[in-house]
Design a protein around this motif. Structure first.
Motif, PDB file in Angstrom:
ATOM      1  N   ARG A  13       1.156  -1.483   0.194  1.00 46.22           N
ATOM      2  CA  ARG A  13       0.075   0.115  -0.079  1.00 46.22           C
ATOM      3  C   ARG A  13       1.209   1.115   0.006  1.00 46.22           C
ATOM      4  O   ARG A  13       0.336   2.061  -0.742  1.00 46.22           O
ATOM      5  N   THR A  14       2.152   1.103   1.160  1.00 39.81           N
ATOM      6  CA  THR A  14       2.942   2.724   1.201  1.00 39.81           C
ATOM      7  C   THR A  14       3.799   3.032  -0.533  1.00 39.81           C
ATOM      8  O   THR A  14       3.770   3.593  -1.035  1.00 39.81           O
ATOM      9  N   SER A  16       2.905   1.642  -3.372  1.00 41.88           N
ATOM     10  CA  SER A  16       1.664   1.782  -4.271  1.00 41.88           C
ATOM     11  C   SER A  16       0.987   3.483  -4.351  1.00 41.88           C
ATOM     12  O   SER A  16       0.879   4.309  -5.287  1.00 41.88           O
ATOM     13  N   ASP A  17       0.897   3.924  -2.876  1.00 40.19           N
ATOM     14  CA  ASP A  17       0.626   5.465  -2.519  1.00 40.19           C
ATOM     15  C   ASP A  17       1.932   5.816  -3.215  1.00 40.19           C
ATOM     16  O   ASP A  17       1.262   7.525  -3.684  1.00 40.19           O
ATOM     17  N   ALA A 133      -2.367  -0.233  -9.216  1.00 37.37           N
ATOM     18  CA  ALA A 133      -2.246   0.563  -8.476  1.00 37.37           C
ATOM     19  C   ALA A 133      -2.161   2.439  -9.965  1.00 37.37           C
ATOM     20  O   ALA A 133      -2.729   3.199  -9.637  1.00 37.37           O
TER      21      ALA A 133
END
Length: 244
Positions: A13-14, A16-17, A133
């Motif tokens: 998630r990190t 991808s963000d 993403a």
């Protein structure tokens, strides 16, 4: 948990963000290894595939000594179902690599042992999740390039002889597999205006550099031997994702 206390899902998630926000992200080696749940023995087995690469005659013709193989895969569905495609000629998209636009290059295919290696399968699935993403096609086309760049006392190794460039894809990634007797090889990522977003040397096996190829350009500085009486090697796995 990985060494920074994050689960694999949190690491992804990190990353991808960061890709969405900045167009580039670097995963340190220990974070990559932990998020893939790999042991040192897994990496050592995977590294040995780089002893079975073939000369890149197209790079040799331009004075760059490089070994490689090449393969194409499709990935579909949320589970990342992987399909091996025929290894046709590799063609650079227009407005990408200026050295080889319009040139059909044929390389030795990936070995069966490489294609089925658990490290490769885990890396490919991780990259597919990160690519999603940036875009959400029904099918991804992944192009896989294990490279060894070789430097000697009288010839620098050139990971990107074309200089700053794009690959004409959505996600571009570079995973360091090994370095032997090597200096240099710093990776830089730029925005379209030429502003440098990141400069780093991939120096530990497992370090993973990710870029949104639609919004960035990249290059790698020359490699030189530490001990000039012996060759220097820089082994990387370059994988790109584009809508299939």
């Amino acid at each position: 948990m990985n060494p920074e206390g994050q689960t694999a899902e949190q690491v992804q998630r990190t990353a991808s963000d960061a890709l969405v926000a900045d167009g580039v992200h670097l995963l340190p080696a220990d974070v990559t290894t932990a998020s893939l749940d790999l042991e040192p023995a897994d990496w050592e087995r995977f590294r040995r595939h780089w002893e079975d690469l073939h000369p890149d005659v197209y790079a040799d013709a331009r004075g760059t000594r490089r070994l490689r193989r090449y393969g194409r895969f499709s990935l579909t569905g949320s589970a990342g179902r992987i399909g091996l495609l025929s290894s046709d000629s590799f063609v650079q998209p227009e407005e990408s690599n200026p050295l080889y636009i319009g040139v059909d290059r044929t390389f030795e295919p990936l070995t069966d042992a490489f294609v089925t290696d658990p490290v490769f399968v885990a890396v490919l699935r991780l990259l597919a999740r990160l690519a999603t993403a940036l875009d959400g096609p029904a099918r991804w086309s992944a192009k896989v390039h294990p490279f060894r760049v070789i430097a000697s006392a009288d010839a620098d190794g050139l990971p990107t002889p074309e200089g700053r460039h794009r690959d004409g894809v959505t996600l571009v990634s570079s995973l360091l597999v090994g370095r032997q007797n090597a200096l240099g090889g710093a990776s830089s990522v730029f925005d379209p205006s030429g502003r440098r977003l990141l400069r780093t040397t991939l120096d530990r096996p497992g370090t993973l550099l990710l870029g949104d190829d639609r919004r960035t350009l990249h290059s790698v500085s020359p490699v030189r031997p530490v001990d000039r009486s012996r060759p220097a090697y820089r082994d990387v796995l370059v994988v790109t994702f584009a809508p299939g």
